[in-house]
Each structure stands twice: as C-alpha cells, then as structure tokens.
Write a protein that holds these residues in place. Structure first.
Motif, PDB file in Angstrom:
ATOM      1  N   THR A 282       0.805  -1.217   0.000  1.00 56.69           N
ATOM      2  CA  THR A 282       0.000   0.000   0.000  1.00 56.69           C
ATOM      3  C   THR A 282       0.840   1.270   0.000  1.00 56.69           C
ATOM      4  N   THR A 283       1.879   1.321   0.809  1.00 54.30           N
ATOM      5  CA  THR A 283       2.639   2.566   0.926  1.00 54.30           C
ATOM      6  C   THR A 283       3.484   2.857  -0.308  1.00 54.30           C
ATOM      7  N   LEU A 284       3.542   1.895  -1.238  1.00 58.68           N
ATOM      8  CA  LEU A 284       4.245   2.141  -2.506  1.00 58.68           C
ATOM      9  C   LEU A 284       3.356   2.831  -3.531  1.00 58.68           C
ATOM     10  N   LEU A 285       2.089   3.029  -3.202  1.00 58.52           N
ATOM     11  CA  LEU A 285       1.159   3.617  -4.166  1.00 58.52           C
ATOM     12  C   LEU A 285       1.607   4.994  -4.665  1.00 58.52           C
ATOM     13  N   PRO A 286       2.018   5.937  -3.794  1.00 63.15           N
ATOM     14  CA  PRO A 286       2.479   7.226  -4.322  1.00 63.15           C
ATOM     15  C   PRO A 286       3.674   7.082  -5.268  1.00 63.15           C
ATOM     16  N   ARG A 287       4.563   6.162  -4.961  1.00 63.39           N
ATOM     17  CA  ARG A 287       5.752   5.981  -5.806  1.00 63.39           C
ATOM     18  C   ARG A 287       5.362   5.478  -7.193  1.00 63.39           C
ATOM     19  N   ILE A 288       4.495   4.475  -7.260  1.00 67.45           N
ATOM     20  CA  ILE A 288       4.164   3.929  -8.574  1.00 67.45           C
ATOM     21  C   ILE A 288       3.313   4.892  -9.386  1.00 67.45           C
ATOM     22  N   VAL A 289       2.524   5.722  -8.710  1.00 74.23           N
ATOM     23  CA  VAL A 289       1.770   6.752  -9.432  1.00 74.23           C
ATOM     24  C   VAL A 289       2.728   7.768 -10.052  1.00 74.23           C
ATOM     25  N   LYS A 290       3.688   8.201  -9.260  1.00 72.67           N
ATOM     26  CA  LYS A 290       4.665   9.181  -9.765  1.00 72.67           C
ATOM     27  C   LYS A 290       5.484   8.606 -10.906  1.00 72.67           C
ATOM     28  N   GLU A 291       5.993   7.389 -10.730  1.00 75.87           N
ATOM     29  CA  GLU A 291       6.812   6.776 -11.773  1.00 75.87           C
ATOM     30  C   GLU A 291       5.989   6.462 -13.022  1.00 75.87           C
ATOM     31  N   GLY A 292       4.763   6.008 -12.818  1.00 82.20           N
ATOM     32  CA  GLY A 292       3.921   5.687 -13.970  1.00 82.20           C
ATOM     33  C   GLY A 292       3.602   6.894 -14.807  1.00 82.20           C
ATOM     34  N   TRP A 293       3.277   8.006 -14.167  1.00 78.52           N
ATOM     35  CA  TRP A 293       2.936   9.213 -14.921  1.00 78.52           C
ATOM     36  C   TRP A 293       4.172   9.834 -15.570  1.00 78.52           C
ATOM     37  N   ALA A 294       5.340   9.555 -15.018  1.00 76.72           N
ATOM     38  CA  ALA A 294       6.572  10.104 -15.591  1.00 76.72           C
ATOM     39  C   ALA A 294       7.010   9.360 -16.852  1.00 76.72           C
ATOM     40  N   ASP A 295       6.299   8.311 -17.223  1.00 76.12           N
ATOM     41  CA  ASP A 295       6.646   7.535 -18.419  1.00 76.12           C
ATOM     42  C   ASP A 295       6.511   8.410 -19.662  1.00 76.12           C
ATOM     43  N   ARG A 296       7.610   8.672 -20.319  1.00 76.65           N
ATOM     44  CA  ARG A 296       7.598   9.520 -21.515  1.00 76.65           C
ATOM     45  C   ARG A 296       8.196   8.780 -22.708  1.00 76.65           C
ATOM     46  N   ALA A 297       7.862   7.502 -22.784  1.00 73.29           N
ATOM     47  CA  ALA A 297       8.365   6.700 -23.898  1.00 73.29           C
ATOM     48  C   ALA A 297       7.887   7.273 -25.225  1.00 73.29           C
ATOM     49  N   ALA A 298       8.702   7.059 -26.255  1.00 70.64           N
ATOM     50  CA  ALA A 298       8.352   7.598 -27.575  1.00 70.64           C
ATOM     51  C   ALA A 298       7.107   6.928 -28.136  1.00 70.64           C
ATOM     52  N   GLY A 299       6.932   5.640 -27.870  1.00 73.76           N
ATOM     53  CA  GLY A 299       5.761   4.921 -28.355  1.00 73.76           C
ATOM     54  C   GLY A 299       4.665   4.923 -27.316  1.00 73.76           C
ATOM     55  N   LEU A 300       4.067   3.757 -27.105  1.00 71.28           N
ATOM     56  CA  LEU A 300       3.005   3.639 -26.117  1.00 71.28           C
ATOM     57  C   LEU A 300       3.581   3.866 -24.714  1.00 71.28           C
ATOM     58  N   ARG A 301       2.985   4.779 -23.976  1.00 74.51           N
ATOM     59  CA  ARG A 301       3.424   5.075 -22.613  1.00 74.51           C
ATOM     60  C   ARG A 301       2.698   4.133 -21.660  1.00 74.51           C
ATOM     61  N   VAL A 302       3.324   2.993 -21.430  1.00 74.17           N
ATOM     62  CA  VAL A 302       2.664   1.916 -20.694  1.00 74.17           C
ATOM     63  C   VAL A 302       2.289   2.363 -19.285  1.00 74.17           C
ATOM     64  N   GLY A 303       3.201   3.031 -18.600  1.00 72.93           N
ATOM     65  CA  GLY A 303       2.934   3.469 -17.238  1.00 72.93           C
ATOM     66  C   GLY A 303       1.725   4.362 -17.161  1.00 72.93           C
ATOM     67  N   ARG A 304       1.613   5.308 -18.082  1.00 71.96           N
ATOM     68  CA  ARG A 304       0.465   6.212 -18.079  1.00 71.96           C
ATOM     69  C   ARG A 304      -0.833   5.472 -18.399  1.00 71.96           C
ATOM     70  N   LEU A 305      -0.747   4.548 -19.342  1.00 67.28           N
ATOM     71  CA  LEU A 305      -1.950   3.783 -19.692  1.00 67.28           C
ATOM     72  C   LEU A 305      -2.440   2.981 -18.497  1.00 67.28           C
ATOM     73  N   LEU A 306      -1.528   2.353 -17.760  1.00 64.97           N
ATOM     74  CA  LEU A 306      -1.919   1.577 -16.585  1.00 64.97           C
ATOM     75  C   LEU A 306      -2.537   2.468 -15.513  1.00 64.97           C
ATOM     76  N   LEU A 307      -2.009   3.664 -15.349  1.00 64.28           N
ATOM     77  CA  LEU A 307      -2.573   4.596 -14.372  1.00 64.28           C
ATOM     78  C   LEU A 307      -3.957   5.063 -14.792  1.00 64.28           C
ATOM     79  N   ILE A 308      -4.115   5.405 -16.057  1.00 62.31           N
ATOM     80  CA  ILE A 308      -5.424   5.865 -16.548  1.00 62.31           C
ATOM     81  C   ILE A 308      -6.452   4.760 -16.395  1.00 62.31           C
ATOM     82  N   TRP A 309      -6.080   3.532 -16.724  1.00 58.97           N
ATOM     83  CA  TRP A 309      -6.952   2.380 -16.526  1.00 58.97           C
ATOM     84  C   TRP A 309      -7.404   2.293 -15.068  1.00 58.97           C
ATOM     85  N   SER A 310      -6.463   2.409 -14.149  1.00 54.72           N
ATOM     86  CA  SER A 310      -6.769   2.268 -12.722  1.00 54.72           C
ATOM     87  C   SER A 310      -7.647   3.411 -12.228  1.00 54.72           C
ATOM     88  N   VAL A 311      -7.310   4.632 -12.605  1.00 55.96           N
ATOM     89  CA  VAL A 311      -8.067   5.793 -12.143  1.00 55.96           C
ATOM     90  C   VAL A 311      -9.477   5.779 -12.713  1.00 55.96           C
TER      91      VAL A 311
END
Length: 552
Positions: A282-311
């Motif tokens: 549970t206490t890792l939730l802020p970390r994974i949110v921050k890291e996921g949104w920071a995903d700036r891959a040139a192609g599909l931004r997997v971290g952001r997609l996973l966050l949007i799915w969850s939210v």
C-alpha cells in the motif's frame, strides 16, 4: 539479468517452477475449506447447480425463478465445474480461483514480455500477494472472472502495441484483446467494452496519441467479439422477450444512475478497499503513481496507460449509485504491473520502510487476539469468533516472520528474495484469515443446517423459505425452495412466474398442511406468529438468526 542493486539474480533451474507449484498448492488447496455463505456465494452456486440439473444452458434461474441480472458465462463455468469435480464447495469456487490464478500468471507473462524476466518475477509476486486479488479469488462472485478478462484485454493490448511487435504478433494479441472483451461482456455486461474503450479514449486525449487506433484490427476484431457474444444474447432474448429491457436498461443504466439496488456509498467509498486491498504494498502507491505518470516513452506510454486504466475504474465505480467492495478489483492487476516495474528500479534499502505499515497492521491483529471476547455479541457469540481469531493470529504470525526475513534479506541487498518472502507471507496470512472466517460464516450459510435436518429431507418433502431467504439453502438442499412472502431480488422472476411462489403469508398454512412432509426456514418472529395461529411445527434447528421447522 541484474537487480537494481547490481547483483546477479540468476535462480537455480528448479526453483522458479517449485515456487509456482507451491503457489498453486496454497492457492487451490484452500478453495473448498469454507462452506458457502449468503448472499453472493449461495446465489451463483445455486444458479450454476440448477443449470446443470435442468440442462437449460440458455436461461439462468435463481431458486427456480428467472434471473437476468447478469450474463451467462459464470454460470456455464460453475455448472461445468460441478460436472467435473462433483457438487462441493471446491467446485463452486473453482472458477474464481482459476481466473485469479490465471490473472497472476498473465500479469507475470506480460511484464516479462514488456520489461524482461526479472520484472516478470516481480509481477507474479506482486499480483499473487495483493490482498484483494487473493481474497476475491477465494470467494464466489462474478468479479474475479470479469477482472481476469479485463486484465487479459489490457495485457493483450499492451503486447499488441508494444515497440518491436511484428504484424502477426500485433494481430494475434489484438484478437486476444477482442476475445477477452467478449469474455468480460459475457461475465458482467457492457463494462467489458466500456472500461477498455474509455481508458483508450482518455489515454489518447491526455497524451495526444492516436496512431494505435489504426492498429486495432477493427473488422476481424469486432467479428470475433460478436461471434462470441451475440449467440447467447440472441437465444436468451428469443426465449425470454422481457430479457433485453431488464438486462440492458434496468441492470446497466438504472443500476448506475439510481439507488434502486440500495448499494449507495460516499464518493470515498472505495478508498479503504484500495488501501487494504493493495496490502502489503500500500505505501508504494504514491511511488508507482509518480513513476507511472513520468513515463515519456516515444511509443506507447505503458505506465500512463496503466494509471489511466486504474483511475478510470476507481472513478467510474465511485460515481455509480450501486457500489460493492469488489467492483474495483480490475484495477489491481494494472497496479501489480506498475509495482513490478518499480521493484526493478528500487534500491533494496528503499523498500525497508514499506515493510512497516503491513507489519504493524498484522501485529495489531495479533495483539487483539487475547481480547476477542470483547467483540462477542448475541449475533456473533464467542464460540464463533474465537476460532476465527485463532486463524487470524496464525496468519499474523506467519506474515511477521516473512516480514522479518524480508528485512534481513534487504539488509543484504537481496531484493528478489525479500519481495518473495513478503509475497508468500501475505498470501499465507490472507489465506489463513479467509479459512478462519468459516466459523463465523456458518451463521451466514446453511451447510451445517442441512446436514442436521437431512433426515427430514425426503424426496417428497416440500421445502419452504418463509419471510426469510438464505441464498445457500437451496444449494445445500439440492433443490429449489418455495418462497413465502419474500421478494427482494426475486421481484422480476416472481412477477413473470407467480405460480412458483406464495406472495402472502396467509397462503402458507394451507400448503403446509397439504404437503405429506415439509420443512421451512424462517425467523423466530415468523415462527411465533404461525404458532399463535395453531400451525403444527416441530423445531429441528435453531441459531441466533434463523430456525428450521418440520411438519410433525
């Protein structure tokens, strides 16, 4: 392959398969330990069992009455499980258990293909230890099945659209995505399309990426989707003209927009279930949110997609006027993928502080063990709570031992060993606590009741449920029971087939007296009312919540 701390993580050849085998033994070994409880477990077991008995694989019935609140796939799988394993509690829970196990395996496979072998191992450990995935995989409801298919749709899309996917791989994975959406639709309705579709729209709008829409294989994908879903919807509508309006209007739009189903909750209703369900991470939730949104891959931004799915899942069900704790289950596999990716970038020392919260929570449960008597009441007597407390205490002790070893391993820079120890400890602790619930669950189920009244249940016995209904009663009796002056979720079925029930209590005495043999489940208040009317009844079972009487 190397850990985030730079040390090699090669495993002995037999260790990983051995851990999967151990995981499977713990996972499936506890499915049949507990008796089924009211309401969801009894409801879905009863529908599947009587579908198998009747041979009607198109029209679902609950206790013999038409029941169109949910689609058919769960009932098919439950009936097939009873046919394969016999009529028992393990078979009743096998489908959620299997789909939970497959969710863990699919999450691990996807992480491995996206980010490498090490991340795949972390994904298996994260998903397989998540309290909400473990708990819902060992409870008979629709939510683990639909969560698996939604996870398969998400993972199929990620694998189809990943950098380096060949055209053939992209097509095959997209076909899996469409098939998974069909499975989700046949499991719980239109959310099988809504959740993936809304996630992709939001992702495109927030990241201004639209190219993947051209790689969805629309024609073949839609053809596959409708080939899998349409046959049952067409057949059930042909046989039951009232199905379409009830299922699509009442059970989708009215359920979401109105409070008719009386499952309301505050906007923050799901917050505690998210926080508890993500344990021990549970206490890792802020970390994974921050890291996921920071995903700036040139192609599909997997971290952001996973966050949007969850939210989106969290927000959608928070907005709904009908809420149950397990509704947000489909977001946990996405969080497990984010956790796995984070573990590979985390220094072992950084994980240490995150052991404290789950350790303190389980320590608090262990400390409360000697004082369980203070929670006893007339409805929950000490002889029921005490065995439950013993199991929780045992689970707490196991978790604390696992956490202690994880702390030791982290001190030596052994990240994978620490995560594995904490994961298996969490799995064991939640499983033990769930097993312990059986002593309390007996007050919410009929397994022991039916075992005690079995001598009165002859083939010609009429069985009634009077102003009271336990969803597990017809399942354990093995036949539908006649409802008397009880409506609740049977309103539609009773309205369609009024000959199958008694709407007024005044009709019951005549049916009771006319039956050669009869038993009835009811409350003490109803019993006293009928007793004052002189109706002959013999009490053959009674507890603090209900009683069963037989015709003398």
């Amino acid at each position: 392959m190397r850990t985030s701390s730079g040390s090699a993580t090669a495993l002995p050849r037999a260790l990983e398969p051995a851990l999967w085998l151990l995981f499977a033994l713990v996972w499936f070994g506890s499915l049949g330990y507990r008796g089924l409880i009211h309401a969801d477990e009894g409801r879905y077991a009863t529908i599947s069992l009587f579908m198998l008995h009747s041979g009607d694989w198109i029209t679902p019935r609950l206790n013999g009455l038409l029941y169109f609140e949910k689609p058919i796939l769960q009932y098919w799988m439950g009936a097939a499980s009873f046919a394969a394993f016999g009529v028992n509690d393990f078979a009743a829970r096998f489908w959620p258990g299997l789909t939970g196990f497959l969710t863990v395996a699919l999450t691990a496979f996807t992480a491995r293909r996206l980010w490498g072998v090490e991340t795949g191992r972390y994904a298996a450990l994260a998903a397989g230890s998540c309290a909400w995935i473990v708990a819902n995989s060992h409870f008979l409801s629709l939510d683990m099945g639909v969560s698996f298919f939604l996870a398969a749709a998400l993972c199929g899309f990620l694998l189809a659209q990943r950098d380096g996917a060949s055209p053939r791989d992209a097509r095959n994975w997209m076909w899996l995505t469409w098939a998974a959406m069909a499975g989700a639709t046949l499991s719980k309705g239109l959310i099988g399309l809504l959740i993936p579709g809304a996630t992709l729209v939001l992702y495109s709008l927030l990241n201004w990426q639209w190219a993947f829409w051209k790689r969805m294989h629309w024609l073949s994908g839609l053809a596959l989707f409708f080939a899998l879903t349409a046959p049952w919807f067409v057949l059930v509508s042909e046989r039951n003209p009232t199905f379409a309006h009830f299922f699509f209007i009442r059970e989708h739009f009215e359920r979401f927009l109105t409070t008719e189903h009386k499952r309301t909750g505050a906007p923050w209703y799901f917050v505690p279930y998210l926080l508890i369900g993500l344990l021990p991470w549970t206490t890792l939730l802020p970390r994974i949110v921050k890291e996921g949104w920071a995903d700036r891959a040139a192609g599909l931004r997997v971290g952001r997609l996973l966050l949007i799915w969850s939210v989106f899942i969290f927000a959608f069900f928070s907005k709904s006027s009908s809420k149950l704790p397990s509704y947000i289950l489909p977001l946990f596999p996405a969080l497990a993928l984010l956790l796995a990716h984070s573990f590979t970038r985390m220094a072992p020392a950084a994980l240490k502080k995150h052991l404290l919260l789950p350790a303190l929570l389980w320590l608090a449960l262990l400390a409360a063990w000697p004082f369980v008597g203070r929670f006893a009441s007339v409805d929950s007597p000490l002889e029921v709570l005490q065995p439950f407390a013993h199991f929780i205490a045992a689970g707490a002790a196991v978790f604390l031992l696992g956490a202690a070893y994880a702390w030791f391993a982290l001190s030596r820079g052994k990240m994978l060993a620490a995560v594995a120890a904490l994961s298996f400890a969490s799995l064991a602790a939640v499983t033990l606590a769930a097993c312990g619930h059986d002593s309390y669950g007996r007050l919410k189920g009929s397994k022991e009741i039916v075992a005690q009244i079995q001598p009165y249940l002859t083939p010609d016995s009429a069985v009634f449920s009077v102003r009271y209904y336990d969803q597990t009663f017809p399942y354990y009796v093995g036949r539908p029971v006649t409802l008397v002056d009880f409506v609740d979720e049977f309103e539609f079925g009773e309205g369609q087939e009024p000959q199958r029930w008694l709407p007024r209590l005044a009709q019951f005495p005549a049916r009771w007296l006319a039956a050669p043999r009869a038993v009835a489940m009811l409350t003490d208040d109803t019993y006293q009312l009928l007793k004052r009317q002189g109706l002959p009844m013999k009490v053959i079972y009674q507890d603090t919540r209900r009683m069963v009487v037989a015709k003398p």
